[in-house]
Design a protein around this motif. Structure first.
Motif, PDB file in Angstrom:
ATOM      1  N   PHE A   5       0.761  -1.213   0.052  1.00  0.00           N
ATOM      2  CA  PHE A   5       0.169  -0.039   0.078  1.00  0.00           C
ATOM      3  C   PHE A   5       0.854   1.385  -0.063  1.00  0.00           C
ATOM      4  N   ARG A  45      -2.856  -6.505   5.502  1.00  0.00           N
ATOM      5  CA  ARG A  45      -2.783  -6.016   4.075  1.00  0.00           C
ATOM      6  C   ARG A  45      -1.989  -6.855   3.048  1.00  0.00           C
ATOM      7  N   SER A 104       4.139  -3.689   4.907  1.00  0.00           N
ATOM      8  CA  SER A 104       2.865  -3.467   4.242  1.00  0.00           C
ATOM      9  C   SER A 104       2.601  -2.407   3.225  1.00  0.00           C
ATOM     10  N   TYR A 105       3.700  -1.426   3.113  1.00  0.00           N
ATOM     11  CA  TYR A 105       3.218  -0.297   2.196  1.00  0.00           C
ATOM     12  C   TYR A 105       4.590   0.102   1.643  1.00  0.00           C
TER      13      TYR A 105
END
Length: 403
Positions: A5, A45, A104-105
């Motif tokens: 993300f 995520r 997650s990002y």
């Protein structure tokens, strides 16, 4: 593998704020809940993605070892002070949660830096508010113990301890100064003034650290030709340096003859001392050193006694708790992280966001080692999490050329 993300500045800000300054003095300690929340968000995520990195691997291994070792020493010695070992387990939980969330990002150095600046500005503004309106301190008791001694010209913001509070303001000062050198935005100059003012109201130790910080910033401003900043820093350095030395001379007996000379020859200093002594201890330096550097018996020095000892110097406290072996391992860990970061390639000579993350990471690791002569900073809540966020960000972005 799920796609990573690209999260907003607000989410990064909230992540850093809650991880670094989670309230510690509610009816229950909510820090584990904060770690679990961000860790689970990362898992939701992208799944159980744990990107292999030197920092995460070595840090988790060291923390596993220290948790087991410290709890074993406490158990064998029968002291029952298991909270001294839980600090390493807490750090293990936090670094695991930080790793899961940041995996997650897409990490942006710019967003991490701006998120940190925003969080540290809030902390600094709270310090200034507490000085202007002392009654406001009651609203921040969830961040600092309610039974601590309150001094009229000192405040600790969102942490428990004046030395801890000032380390955060010095980090903020370094961050905004480097961002000004890079971006030449006047808003960073205003932020610098806020951080400087906040630091003055924390502790004498942090005023001295601020001088070191200003020297580092001054050098960087000359290297990168930030003339406005260099000129302003020279004035700040001379002013704050004089104030810092003056306060050290009249509020301690470190320089008794100098203090006596000042009182006898500078009108008003005796009265000033009577006012500010309420905010600074005036203990006999020799007695303090003798008392604080008492160590436990040689029998327990190697492995530790599993006791706190209520001794200020962090190294003494560590030796009392986990002995020379445990202390040596921690010190070796922090030194190895510095050499690891310095050995990485790809840092360009020009100042970019990645280099700022690198410089602040080195700065934090070094001052953890130095400040530990005063208090126990190794793996302390907040400072350790901030260091972890920066180093993981650096590892993930070291090959990216950012502007």
């Amino acid at each position: 593998m799920k796609k990573r993300f690209a999260v907003s500045y607000i989410e990064i800000f909230l992540f850093i704020l809650s991880i670094v300054f989670a309230p510690q003095y509610l009816p229950i300690d909510i820090r584990p809940l904060v770690y679990i929340f961000w860790g689970l968000l990362g898992i939701k995520r992208t799944g159980w993605i744990l990107r292999k990195s030197f920092y995460t691997s070595i840090t988790t291994f060291i923390l596993y070892f220290l948790t087991i070792y410290s709890l074993s020493v406490i158990f064998i010695n029968g002291t029952g002070e298991y909270s001294l070992g839980i600090r390493y387990f807490r750090a293990l939980l936090s670094v695991s949660a930080i790793t899961l969330y940041l995996n997650s990002y897409k990490i942006s150095s710019d967003r991490i830096i701006k998120g940190l600046i925003g969080v540290l500005l809030i902390h600094s503004l709270v310090i200034i508010i507490e000085i202007i309106e002392p009654s406001s301190r009651a609203y921040f008791y969830i961040f600092a113990e309610t039974n601590q001694i309150e001094y009229p010209f000192r405040a600790n913001g969102l942490v428990n301890g004046y030395d801890y509070a000032g380390l955060y303001t010095n980090i903020g000062l370094m961050l905004v100064a480097l961002k000004y050198i890079k971006d030449r935005s006047n808003s960073y100059l205003i932020a610098m003034i806020i951080f400087i003012i906040a630091t003055i109201f924390t502790s004498r130790l942090n005023m001295l650290l601020m001088l070191v910080t200003l020297i580092i910033i001054f050098r960087q401003s000359l290297i990168f030709k930030a003339k406005v900043l260099a000129t302003g820093l020279l004035i700040f350095f001379l002013t704050t340096g004089s104030i810092g030395i003056f306060l050290l001379a009249i509020t301690t007996d470190a320089f008794p003859e100098i203090r006596k000379y000042i009182f006898n020859n500078v009108e008003g200093t005796q009265g000033m001392y009577e006012v500010i002594r309420l905010s600074y201890s005036d203990d006999n330096v020799e007695n303090v050193i003798e008392e604080q550097f008492k160590l436990i018996s040689a029998k327990n020095m190697v492995f530790g006694s599993g006791e706190d000892g209520n001794i200020d110097p962090g190294y003494n406290q560590l030796i009392n708790t986990i002995g020379i072996i445990g202390t040596g391992i921690i010190l070796l860990y922090y030194c190895s992280m510095i050499f690891y970061l310095k050995s990485k390639k790809g840092i360009k000579k020009r100042l970019n966001n990645l280099k700022i993350v690198y410089l602040i990471s080195i700065y934090l690791l070094l001052f953890n080692i130095i400040f530990n002569f005063k208090l126990l900073f190794f793996f302390s809540a907040g400072i350790f999490e901030m260091t972890s966020i920066l180093i993981i960000c650096y590892e993930r972005n070291k090959k990216i050329n950012e502007t």
